[in-house]
Design an enzyme around this catalytic site. Structure first.
Site, PDB file in Angstrom:
ATOM      1  N   GLY A  39      -7.749   8.358   7.189  1.00 35.16           N
ATOM      2  CA  GLY A  39      -7.916   8.625   8.615  1.00 35.16           C
ATOM      3  C   GLY A  39      -9.374   8.708   9.044  1.00 35.16           C
ATOM      4  N   GLY A  79      -8.964   5.663   1.261  1.00 33.58           N
ATOM      5  CA  GLY A  79      -9.637   6.492   2.272  1.00 33.58           C
ATOM      6  C   GLY A  79     -11.121   6.208   2.398  1.00 33.58           C
ATOM      7  N   ASP A 111       0.847  -1.194   0.000  1.00 33.25           N
ATOM      8  CA  ASP A 111       0.000   0.000   0.000  1.00 33.25           C
ATOM      9  C   ASP A 111       0.890   1.253   0.000  1.00 33.25           C
ATOM     10  OD1 ASP A 111      -2.414   1.395   0.217  1.00 33.25           O
ATOM     11  OD2 ASP A 111      -2.425   1.322   2.402  1.00 33.25           O
ATOM     12  N   ILE A 114      -9.794   0.004   3.199  1.00 34.03           N
ATOM     13  CA  ILE A 114     -10.334   0.268   4.541  1.00 34.03           C
ATOM     14  C   ILE A 114      -9.288  -0.088   5.592  1.00 34.03           C
ATOM     15  CG2 ILE A 114     -12.120  -0.426   6.215  1.00 34.03           C
ATOM     16  CD1 ILE A 114     -13.970  -0.915   3.744  1.00 34.03           C
ATOM     17  N   ASP A 115      -8.902   0.875   6.366  1.00 33.90           N
ATOM     18  CA  ASP A 115      -7.945   0.657   7.451  1.00 33.90           C
ATOM     19  C   ASP A 115      -8.473   1.247   8.763  1.00 33.90           C
ATOM     20  OD1 ASP A 115      -5.753   0.237   9.029  1.00 33.90           O
ATOM     21  OD2 ASP A 115      -4.409   1.572   7.974  1.00 33.90           O
ATOM     22  N   SER A 116      -8.868   2.517   8.739  1.00 34.77           N
ATOM     23  CA  SER A 116      -9.274   3.199   9.976  1.00 34.77           C
ATOM     24  C   SER A 116     -10.424   2.478  10.691  1.00 34.77           C
ATOM     25  CB  SER A 116      -9.695   4.641   9.683  1.00 34.77           C
ATOM     26  OG  SER A 116      -8.598   5.358   9.153  1.00 34.77           O
TER      27      SER A 116
HETATM   28  P1  13P Z   1      -8.974   4.791   5.629  1.00 36.74           P
HETATM   29  O1  13P Z   1      -8.100   5.645   6.501  1.00 36.74           O
HETATM   30  O2  13P Z   1     -10.211   5.539   5.232  1.00 36.74           O
HETATM   31  O3  13P Z   1      -9.281   3.484   6.256  1.00 36.74           O
HETATM   32  O4  13P Z   1      -8.168   4.516   4.263  1.00 36.74           O
HETATM   33  C1  13P Z   1      -7.237   3.474   4.180  1.00 36.74           C
HETATM   34  C2  13P Z   1      -6.414   3.529   2.933  1.00 36.74           C
HETATM   35  O5  13P Z   1      -6.721   4.210   1.973  1.00 36.74           O
HETATM   36  C3  13P Z   1      -5.218   2.694   2.888  1.00 36.74           C
HETATM   37  O6  13P Z   1      -4.470   2.899   1.726  1.00 36.74           O
HETATM   38  O1  G3H Z   2      -2.857   4.863   3.630  1.00 39.74           O
HETATM   39  C1  G3H Z   2      -2.977   4.829   4.826  1.00 39.74           C
HETATM   40  C2  G3H Z   2      -3.207   3.566   5.559  1.00 39.74           C
HETATM   41  O2  G3H Z   2      -4.272   3.727   6.456  1.00 39.74           O
HETATM   42  C3  G3H Z   2      -1.963   3.080   6.244  1.00 39.74           C
HETATM   43  O3  G3H Z   2      -1.712   3.819   7.372  1.00 39.74           O
HETATM   44  O4  G3H Z   2       0.718   4.330   7.137  1.00 39.74           O
HETATM   45  O5  G3H Z   2      -0.410   4.454   9.367  1.00 39.74           O
HETATM   46  O6  G3H Z   2       0.005   2.246   8.305  1.00 39.74           O
HETATM   47  P1  G3H Z   2      -0.256   3.709   8.078  1.00 39.74           P
HETATM   48 ZN    ZN Z   3      -4.530   4.871   0.948  1.00 43.07          ZN
END
Ligand code: 13P
Ligand code: G3H
Ligand code: ZN
Length: 334
Positions: free
Chosen positions: A191, A235, A94, A278-280
């Protein structure tokens, strides 16, 4: 040199082609630790969904790239052990920021990489992306490029304001770089604070803040220029308010955390958007569950007693996204 095929992983090519045809999107979930990975794999197996495991630069620094690669290999075996005959799991870098990082991931078994040159001048973005594609394609590794700038923080690169993708650039970019998919900017951001409260209006039914809509006209224009080309949305966390409320109830302090409404993502998933990041939301699900245990059982100090509920809560969230938002459930070959 380790080829991802020997690890049981797949690249994104066929997965994306099927997703565009079928009107759904593949979940791309970030992972940094074992509990997140277990929750992702269990959710994907239970829903019979293909899945993309994403490793950010931050994750590589936190958990070690080699260890993460072995964990992804383990994830394939774990999925089989859980009863999935033909798991479709991608290991994806990523926001790769240099050719060297991308090469290092490709050489150690990643099946897909993103080269994020979105902050560079256009011609430099083209040249860097093409260099990564030329290397990656020798090993049948797929490459995601990015055009347009998302607001928020992408690893160390942060932007105050987003710049929507210019649809006039996409044909030239895709043709000259040869990239396999394109991340675009249509108003999402990284975020848990994607919008300011003053940008939103209050939903009279729920009393919750509703953000302005995504720029679907930009997505439509991109799709018109590049019919059938795989589009990626970064995001895309929705920042579930129940999790935010749980976190705040048990001692957290998240103020005005606002995400992308799930209806908007559902709409995007039906189009050429075939990968949704999706991460946040995983971070929120994990933190809410841990805070609850800490508040309700202050004598608990066995990590399994709070990481276990955190894992369960993340799995529930991943399953919800797969079934109710992205629509990738039931899409694995029997
Ligand atoms: P979020 O912060 O919306 O989860 O986005 C994650 C993301 O785009 C990772 O590359
Ligand atoms: O692109 C952002 C992702 O949420 C990854 O976040 O760089 O804190 O691991 P990070
Ligand atoms: Zn991203």
């Amino acid at each position: 040199m380790i080829n991802y095929k020997d690890l049981g992983l797949v690249n994104t090519r066929e997965m994306f082609a099927k997703a565009i045809k079928g009107g759904y999107a593949i979940p791309a979930f970030n992972f940094n630790n074992m509990e997140q990975l277990q929750a992702i794999v269990k959710a994907a197996v239970e829903t019979k969904s293909p899945v993309i495991l994403q490793v950010s630069k931050g994750a590589r620094q936190y958990a070690n790239q080699t260890l993460l690669r072995y964990m992804a290999e383990g994830a394939v075996e774990y999925a089989k052990e859980l009863g999935c005959k033909h798991p479709e799991i991608v290991l994806h870098l990523d926001h790769g920021d240099t050719f060297e990082t991308c090469k290092s991931c490709i050489d150690m078994g990643f099946s897909s990489v993103m080269i994020d040159g979105s902050h560079l001048p256009y011609e430099e973005n083209v040249a860097l992306t093409k260099k990564v594609v030329d290397y990656a394609h020798q090993f049948d590794v797929t490459v995601e490029g990015e055009l347009g700038v998302l607001a928020g923080v992408e690893d160390e690169v942060s932007a105050e304001h987003h710049t929507y993708t210019d649809p006039e650039e996409v044909i030239d970019f895709a043709t000259r770089t040869g990239c396999d998919s394109l991340a675009i900017s249509i108003g999402t951001s990284h975020g848990a604070y994607k919008f300011k409260p003053e940008q939103c209006h209050v939903d009279p039914k729920t009393g919750r803040l509703v953000p302005p809509p995504l720029a679907f006209e930009v997505l439509d224009a991109v799709m018109e220029k590049l019919p059938g080309f795989p589009i990626v949305l970064h995001g895309s966390s929705s920042v579930p308010q129940e999790e935010v409320e749980t976190i705040n109830k048990f001692g957290g302090k998240l103020e005005a955390a606002i995400g992308i409404p799930e209806e908007e993502l559902r709409k995007a998933a039906k189009s050429a958007v075939c990968k949704i990041n999706i991460d946040s939301d995983s971070r929120l699900a994990m933190t809410a569950a841990i805070r609850k245990v800490f508040a309700e059982k202050p004598a608990e100090f066995d990590p399994r007693k709070y990481l276990g509920p955190a894992r369960d809560n993340m799995e529930k969230m991943y399953m919800h996204k797969i079934i109710n938002v992205l629509g990738s459930d039931g899409k694995l070959a029997e």
